[in-house]
Design a protein around this motif. Structure first.
Motif, PDB file in Angstrom:
ATOM      1  N   LEU A 156      25.893 -34.952 109.662  1.00  0.00           N
ATOM      2  CA  LEU A 156      25.816 -34.777 108.164  1.00  0.00           C
ATOM      3  C   LEU A 156      26.741 -33.558 108.083  1.00  0.00           C
ATOM      4  CD1 LEU A 156      21.942 -34.939 107.629  1.00  0.00           C
ATOM      5  CD2 LEU A 156      23.705 -36.537 106.466  1.00  0.00           C
ATOM      6  N   LEU A 157      27.097 -32.855 109.259  1.00  0.00           N
ATOM      7  CA  LEU A 157      28.063 -31.628 109.144  1.00  0.00           C
ATOM      8  C   LEU A 157      29.521 -32.082 109.026  1.00  0.00           C
ATOM      9  CD1 LEU A 157      26.322 -30.005 112.243  1.00  0.00           C
ATOM     10  CD2 LEU A 157      26.573 -28.707 109.899  1.00  0.00           C
ATOM     11  N   PRO A 158      30.117 -31.430 108.393  1.00  0.00           N
ATOM     12  CA  PRO A 158      31.657 -31.916 108.345  1.00  0.00           C
ATOM     13  C   PRO A 158      32.354 -31.610 109.641  1.00  0.00           C
ATOM     14  CG  PRO A 158      31.307 -29.614 107.487  1.00  0.00           C
ATOM     15  CD  PRO A 158      29.909 -30.062 107.621  1.00  0.00           C
ATOM     16  N   PRO A 159      33.362 -32.484 109.742  1.00  0.00           N
ATOM     17  CA  PRO A 159      34.070 -32.547 111.141  1.00  0.00           C
ATOM     18  C   PRO A 159      34.481 -30.995 111.560  1.00  0.00           C
ATOM     19  CG  PRO A 159      34.847 -34.421 109.922  1.00  0.00           C
ATOM     20  CD  PRO A 159      33.684 -33.851 109.049  1.00  0.00           C
ATOM     21  N   ARG A 160      35.008 -30.423 110.482  1.00  0.00           N
ATOM     22  CA  ARG A 160      35.678 -29.277 111.057  1.00  0.00           C
ATOM     23  C   ARG A 160      34.628 -28.046 111.613  1.00  0.00           C
ATOM     24  NH1 ARG A 160      40.693 -25.967 109.903  1.00  0.00           N
ATOM     25  NH2 ARG A 160      40.227 -23.909 111.151  1.00  0.00           N
ATOM     26  N   HIS A 161      33.255 -28.195 111.091  1.00  0.00           N
ATOM     27  CA  HIS A 161      32.249 -27.273 111.428  1.00  0.00           C
ATOM     28  C   HIS A 161      31.191 -27.899 112.401  1.00  0.00           C
ATOM     29  CE1 HIS A 161      34.415 -24.557 108.996  1.00  0.00           C
ATOM     30  NE2 HIS A 161      34.090 -25.266 107.960  1.00  0.00           N
ATOM     31  N   ARG A 162      31.566 -29.240 112.622  1.00  0.00           N
ATOM     32  CA  ARG A 162      30.252 -29.885 113.379  1.00  0.00           C
ATOM     33  C   ARG A 162      29.922 -29.113 114.667  1.00  0.00           C
ATOM     34  NH1 ARG A 162      31.820 -35.583 113.435  1.00  0.00           N
ATOM     35  NH2 ARG A 162      31.039 -35.293 111.104  1.00  0.00           N
ATOM     36  N   PRO A 207      20.703 -27.770  93.494  1.00  0.00           N
ATOM     37  CA  PRO A 207      21.661 -28.946  93.365  1.00  0.00           C
ATOM     38  C   PRO A 207      22.318 -29.185  94.711  1.00  0.00           C
ATOM     39  CG  PRO A 207      22.059 -27.418  91.573  1.00  0.00           C
ATOM     40  CD  PRO A 207      21.138 -26.733  92.416  1.00  0.00           C
ATOM     41  N   ARG A 208      22.842 -28.470  95.468  1.00  0.00           N
ATOM     42  CA  ARG A 208      23.447 -28.764  96.752  1.00  0.00           C
ATOM     43  C   ARG A 208      22.335 -29.318  97.572  1.00  0.00           C
ATOM     44  NH1 ARG A 208      28.962 -29.643  95.563  1.00  0.00           N
ATOM     45  NH2 ARG A 208      29.708 -27.691  94.694  1.00  0.00           N
ATOM     46  N   LEU A 209      21.201 -28.726  97.731  1.00  0.00           N
ATOM     47  CA  LEU A 209      20.168 -29.022  98.798  1.00  0.00           C
ATOM     48  C   LEU A 209      19.894 -30.439  98.210  1.00  0.00           C
ATOM     49  CD1 LEU A 209      17.938 -25.622  99.021  1.00  0.00           C
ATOM     50  CD2 LEU A 209      19.611 -26.996 100.937  1.00  0.00           C
ATOM     51  N   ARG A 210      19.497 -30.673  97.032  1.00  0.00           N
ATOM     52  CA  ARG A 210      19.121 -31.980  96.293  1.00  0.00           C
ATOM     53  C   ARG A 210      20.025 -33.075  96.901  1.00  0.00           C
ATOM     54  NH1 ARG A 210      17.940 -29.250  91.530  1.00  0.00           N
ATOM     55  NH2 ARG A 210      15.556 -29.381  91.396  1.00  0.00           N
ATOM     56  N   ARG A 211      21.567 -32.842  96.853  1.00  0.00           N
ATOM     57  CA  ARG A 211      22.392 -33.598  97.119  1.00  0.00           C
ATOM     58  C   ARG A 211      22.578 -33.952  98.692  1.00  0.00           C
ATOM     59  NH1 ARG A 211      28.342 -32.219  94.982  1.00  0.00           N
ATOM     60  NH2 ARG A 211      27.224 -32.172  93.190  1.00  0.00           N
ATOM     61  N   LEU A 212      22.231 -33.151  99.352  1.00  0.00           N
ATOM     62  CA  LEU A 212      22.238 -33.293 100.875  1.00  0.00           C
ATOM     63  C   LEU A 212      20.959 -33.976 101.134  1.00  0.00           C
ATOM     64  CD1 LEU A 212      22.932 -32.545 103.662  1.00  0.00           C
ATOM     65  CD2 LEU A 212      21.676 -30.424 103.526  1.00  0.00           C
ATOM     66  N   ALA A 213      19.817 -33.804 100.518  1.00  0.00           N
ATOM     67  CA  ALA A 213      18.652 -34.832 100.959  1.00  0.00           C
ATOM     68  C   ALA A 213      18.843 -36.112 100.488  1.00  0.00           C
ATOM     69  CB  ALA A 213      17.533 -33.812  99.895  1.00  0.00           C
ATOM     70  N   ARG A 214      19.633 -36.296  99.471  1.00  0.00           N
ATOM     71  CA  ARG A 214      19.862 -37.690  99.045  1.00  0.00           C
ATOM     72  C   ARG A 214      20.814 -38.467 100.114  1.00  0.00           C
ATOM     73  NH1 ARG A 214      20.143 -35.612  93.716  1.00  0.00           N
ATOM     74  NH2 ARG A 214      22.500 -35.691  93.938  1.00  0.00           N
ATOM     75  N   ARG A 215      21.759 -37.665 100.408  1.00  0.00           N
ATOM     76  CA  ARG A 215      22.715 -38.204 101.328  1.00  0.00           C
ATOM     77  C   ARG A 215      21.992 -38.291 102.807  1.00  0.00           C
ATOM     78  NH1 ARG A 215      27.471 -34.625 104.484  1.00  0.00           N
ATOM     79  NH2 ARG A 215      27.918 -36.190 105.709  1.00  0.00           N
ATOM     80  N   ALA A 216      21.082 -37.529 103.265  1.00  0.00           N
ATOM     81  CA  ALA A 216      20.131 -37.843 104.371  1.00  0.00           C
ATOM     82  C   ALA A 216      18.978 -38.749 104.424  1.00  0.00           C
ATOM     83  CB  ALA A 216      19.575 -36.472 104.609  1.00  0.00           C
ATOM     84  N   GLY A 217      18.917 -39.176 103.130  1.00  0.00           N
ATOM     85  CA  GLY A 217      17.694 -40.067 103.107  1.00  0.00           C
ATOM     86  C   GLY A 217      16.478 -39.547 103.011  1.00  0.00           C
ATOM     87  N   MET A 218      16.396 -38.202 102.529  1.00  0.00           N
ATOM     88  CA  MET A 218      14.956 -37.494 102.622  1.00  0.00           C
ATOM     89  C   MET A 218      14.400 -37.778 100.878  1.00  0.00           C
ATOM     90  SD  MET A 218      16.290 -34.032 104.336  1.00  0.00           S
ATOM     91  CE  MET A 218      14.473 -33.242 104.213  1.00  0.00           C
ATOM     92  N   LEU A 226      19.930 -25.512 104.413  1.00  0.00           N
ATOM     93  CA  LEU A 226      20.809 -24.642 103.854  1.00  0.00           C
ATOM     94  C   LEU A 226      22.167 -24.416 104.801  1.00  0.00           C
ATOM     95  CD1 LEU A 226      18.378 -21.811 103.040  1.00  0.00           C
ATOM     96  CD2 LEU A 226      19.684 -23.012 101.383  1.00  0.00           C
ATOM     97  N   LEU A 227      22.110 -24.547 106.146  1.00  0.00           N
ATOM     98  CA  LEU A 227      23.197 -24.355 107.066  1.00  0.00           C
ATOM     99  C   LEU A 227      24.112 -25.799 106.635  1.00  0.00           C
ATOM    100  CD1 LEU A 227      25.016 -23.445 109.292  1.00  0.00           C
ATOM    101  CD2 LEU A 227      23.312 -24.843 110.772  1.00  0.00           C
ATOM    102  N   VAL A 228      23.690 -27.058 106.612  1.00  0.00           N
ATOM    103  CA  VAL A 228      24.316 -27.886 106.531  1.00  0.00           C
ATOM    104  C   VAL A 228      25.113 -28.113 105.104  1.00  0.00           C
ATOM    105  CG1 VAL A 228      24.368 -30.505 106.547  1.00  0.00           C
ATOM    106  CG2 VAL A 228      23.168 -29.193 108.212  1.00  0.00           C
ATOM    107  N   ALA A 229      24.352 -27.763 104.154  1.00  0.00           N
ATOM    108  CA  ALA A 229      24.763 -27.540 102.830  1.00  0.00           C
ATOM    109  C   ALA A 229      25.815 -26.894 102.411  1.00  0.00           C
ATOM    110  CB  ALA A 229      23.395 -27.422 101.743  1.00  0.00           C
ATOM    111  N   TYR A 230      25.898 -25.542 103.169  1.00  0.00           N
ATOM    112  CA  TYR A 230      26.705 -24.581 102.997  1.00  0.00           C
ATOM    113  C   TYR A 230      28.026 -25.043 103.603  1.00  0.00           C
ATOM    114  CZ  TYR A 230      29.317 -20.224 102.683  1.00  0.00           C
ATOM    115  OH  TYR A 230      30.242 -19.239 102.308  1.00  0.00           O
ATOM    116  N   LEU A 231      28.005 -25.443 104.763  1.00  0.00           N
ATOM    117  CA  LEU A 231      29.300 -25.953 105.688  1.00  0.00           C
ATOM    118  C   LEU A 231      29.866 -27.275 105.020  1.00  0.00           C
ATOM    119  CD1 LEU A 231      28.060 -25.491 109.085  1.00  0.00           C
ATOM    120  CD2 LEU A 231      29.429 -23.964 108.017  1.00  0.00           C
ATOM    121  N   ASN A 232      28.998 -27.957 104.050  1.00  0.00           N
ATOM    122  CA  ASN A 232      29.907 -28.954 103.393  1.00  0.00           C
ATOM    123  C   ASN A 232      30.565 -28.617 101.915  1.00  0.00           C
ATOM    124  OD1 ASN A 232      29.759 -31.796 104.423  1.00  0.00           O
ATOM    125  ND2 ASN A 232      27.762 -31.250 105.149  1.00  0.00           N
TER     126      ASN A 232
END
Length: 261
Positions: A161-167, A120-131, A75-81
């Motif tokens: 996976l975190l955006p540079p601004r909030h890494r 939807p955002r969680l699914r998108r992050l999971a796909r990006r992370a290879g989960m 949730l943290l990573v998805a929100y910051l993205n």
């Protein structure tokens, strides 16, 4: 004293002048067999994994578990993205949700963040992370489905996976979980390693007790997860995690991790 032949004398001088090579640290591997043997004598369902650049080792890698609060890291990573968030400073209101959600595992904060992120955002992050086996749990986010293989894949590269601004901000939260929740894996991490992680538990019932995270030291990184289900109690689940992790990480300090590249 006998005189040395010229060739022998030259060789002896070369050996004397050569610097003594520094002993290379031994190469470390997780002690999966010891952890498996110990886990076989524990109650409940247990899976665990250790992932490095060399690959993954563990037991029950693809067994699904209810995520409990481990999903708060997603949730943290998805929100910051979020497109409206990733390039701007966070507001005080956002900080008042994200920090308690990770550091103190606030459920009300996670509820509010899930409303903004959604499945939807969680699914998108999971796909990006290879989960590949991740399943979101909707408003019952604690019922999201995770596996040891997937969650270590997420944590091995969580900073990327975190955006540079909030890494830096996101990693700081994951490294500053309140001391009262630093049981299990977090209690046996070697002192010369940093640990960014999230735990999850079934409100103290033992229903689920998990921890997963990223250990770093210089350029070395290790993702580790211990997932447990149907423990007799929360304290029992903590002891299971601690025992598995202690055996997996035995001898880690001062060792090389996988390839040097």
């Amino acid at each position: 004293m006998p005189r040395l032949a010229p060739a022998v004398a030259i060789a002896a001088l070369a050996l004397a002048a050569a610097p003594v090579a520094a002993a290379r640290p031994a190469r470390w591997r997780p002690h999966v067999a010891a952890a498996r043997h110990w886990a076989e004598h524990r109650a409940g369902t247990i899976a665990f994994a250790v992932r490095t650049r060399d690959g993954i080792r563990g037991v029950g890698l693809d067994r699904r578990f209810p995520s409990a609060s481990v999903v708060k890291a997603l949730l943290l990573v998805a929100y910051l993205n979020e497109p409206a968030v990733r390039r701007r400073p966070l507001t005080a209101e956002e900080g008042a949700l994200l920090a308690p959600m990770i550091r103190h595992s606030s459920n009300s904060a996670a509820d509010a963040v899930w409303v903004r992120v959604g499945d939807p955002r969680l699914r998108r992050l999971a796909r990006r992370a290879g989960m590949h086996r991740f399943r979101p749990g909707g408003s019952l986010w604690g019922l999201s489905q995770i596996t040891a293989r997937d969650i270590t894949r997420f944590f091995l590269h969580v900073d990327r996976l975190l955006p540079p601004r909030h890494r830096a901000y996101g990693m700081r939260l994951l490294r500053s979980v309140t001391p009262s929740q630093r049981w299990g894996i977090a209690s046996v991490v070697p002192r010369d390693w940093r640990f960014a992680f999230k735990g999850g538990w079934g409100s103290g019932t033992g229903w689920a007790d998990h921890q997963a995270g990223l250990l770093t030291q210089g350029r070395d990184r290790i993702a580790i997860a211990v997932l447990t289900y149907a423990n007799p109690s929360h304290a029992y689940g903590n002891a299971t995690e601690r025992g598995v992790a202690r055996r997996l990480l035995a001898g880690l300090s001062g060792r090389l991790i996988g390839r040097s590249s």
